[in-house]
Design an enzyme around this catalytic site. Structure first.
Site, short mmCIF file in Angstrom:
data_model
loop_
_atom_site.label_atom_id
_atom_site.label_comp_id
_atom_site.label_asym_id
_atom_site.label_seq_id
_atom_site.Cartn_x
_atom_site.Cartn_y
_atom_site.Cartn_z
N ASN A 2 25.50 36.07 38.00
CA ASN A 2 25.28 37.04 37.38
C ASN A 2 24.07 36.62 35.82
OD1 ASN A 2 23.94 39.77 36.30
ND2 ASN A 2 25.89 39.88 35.74
N GLY A 7 31.74 37.90 28.25
CA GLY A 7 31.23 37.02 26.69
C GLY A 7 31.05 36.98 25.52
N GLU A 37 29.09 46.56 32.05
CA GLU A 37 28.47 46.70 31.66
C GLU A 37 27.52 47.89 32.29
OE1 GLU A 37 27.96 42.60 30.00
OE2 GLU A 37 26.71 42.94 31.29
N SER A 48 34.09 35.05 31.06
CA SER A 48 34.11 33.95 30.34
C SER A 48 34.24 32.43 30.90
CB SER A 48 34.45 33.95 29.15
OG SER A 48 34.28 35.24 28.03
N HIS A 56 29.71 46.91 37.67
CA HIS A 56 29.63 46.04 37.29
C HIS A 56 30.49 46.95 35.10
CE1 HIS A 56 29.42 43.11 33.55
NE2 HIS A 56 29.40 42.14 35.08
N LYS A 70 22.02 38.76 34.33
CA LYS A 70 22.33 40.11 33.45
C LYS A 70 20.75 40.42 33.30
CE LYS A 70 26.79 39.93 32.10
NZ LYS A 70 28.22 38.84 31.28
N GLU A 109 36.91 41.50 36.58
CA GLU A 109 36.40 41.49 35.44
C GLU A 109 36.84 41.37 34.86
OE1 GLU A 109 31.98 39.25 35.74
OE2 GLU A 109 32.38 41.22 35.86
#
Length: 254
Positions: free
Chosen positions: A10, A172, A98, A212, A96, A12, A166
């Site tokens: 991904n 991150g 985010e 990560s 996702h 992003k 996730e």
């Protein structure tokens, strides 16, 4: 039937045309296990999809990072599933964290998106995961089960779904779920699928880990029985993505 290892990258909201060309060139020259051992999918931003699609090696595939919840039309700024199909983009990432957190996408909205994308012939990487507060409150399994339930309520055929666990606190941040923590949640997700969809869906659906993932930790994570691959963020833009793809060999030799 063994579940084929799956590695998604991904990208992003990153990259320029030149950077993307360099990343694709590196991928095209990488020595990785064959496509019968590992399925590799990379997900560039929308604007680079045609560039990546036209230049990427044929054994790797391309995913969009999102798509709209229904047919296109008066939805400024959105990209429809039909458009992705028109461009021959086979995969899409949906739900996702985010987008769930920054854009307030609810479990139900994500479930609707997954169902619509599948109905148009796309394959879906559907993301679930808990926040740090939810983990510390002991509600991890409850949270990911609710997220999965919203998808299962709208989807009967799971053949084109990869479930990505996730943990939000590990995305991150450099914090990684330990292999034991990842395996525990993947096991619980598979158990949920067995009890709420079917034993066949539970046995065949790939559940991949994201948060990560790096060249340093991928082999230990890949060795866990219910970890069927990875959804990689930052490391998918770096050479170590090759090492993560190669961790599929751990499964082959298991």
């Amino acid at each position: 039937m063994a579940r084929k290892f799956f590695v998604g990258g991904n990208w992003k909201c990153n990259g320029t045309s030149e950077e993307v060309k360099k990343i694709v060139s590196a991928l095209n020259n990488s020595q990785v296990p064959s496509s019968d051992v590992v399925e590799v999918v990379v997900s560039p931003p929308f604007v680079f999809l045609p560039l990546v699609k036209s230049t990427l090696r044929p054994d790797f595939h391309v995913a969009a990072q999102n798509c709209w919840v229904k047919k296109g039309g008066a939805f400024t700024g959105e990209v429809s599933a039909e458009m992705l199909v028109n461009l021959d983009i086979p995969w899409v990432i949906l739900g996702h964290s985010e987008r769930r957190s920054l854009l307030n996408e609810s479990n139900e909205f994500v479930g609707d998106k997954v169902a619509y994308a599948l109905s148009q012939g796309l394959k879906v990487i559907a993301c679930v995961g808990e926040t740090l507060e939810q983990r510390e409150a002991g509600s991890t399994v409850e949270v990911v089960a609710a997220q999965t339930k919203a998808i299962a309520a709208r989807v009967s055929n799971w053949a084109d779904v990869v479930l990505a666990y996730e943990p939000v606190w590990a995305i991150g941040t450099g914090k990684v779920a330990t292999p034991a923590q990842a395996q525990e949640v993947h096991y619980e997700l598979r158990k949920w699928l067995q009890e709420n969809t079917s034993p066949e869906v539970a046995a065949t659906t790939r559940i991949i880990y994201g948060g990560s993932v790096s060249g340093a930790n991928c082999k230990e994570l890949a060795a866990k029985p219910d970890v069927d691959g990875f959804l990689v963020g930052g490391a998918s833009l770096k050479p170590e993505f090759n090492d993560i793809i190669k961790s599929a060999e751990v499964k082959k030799s298991a």
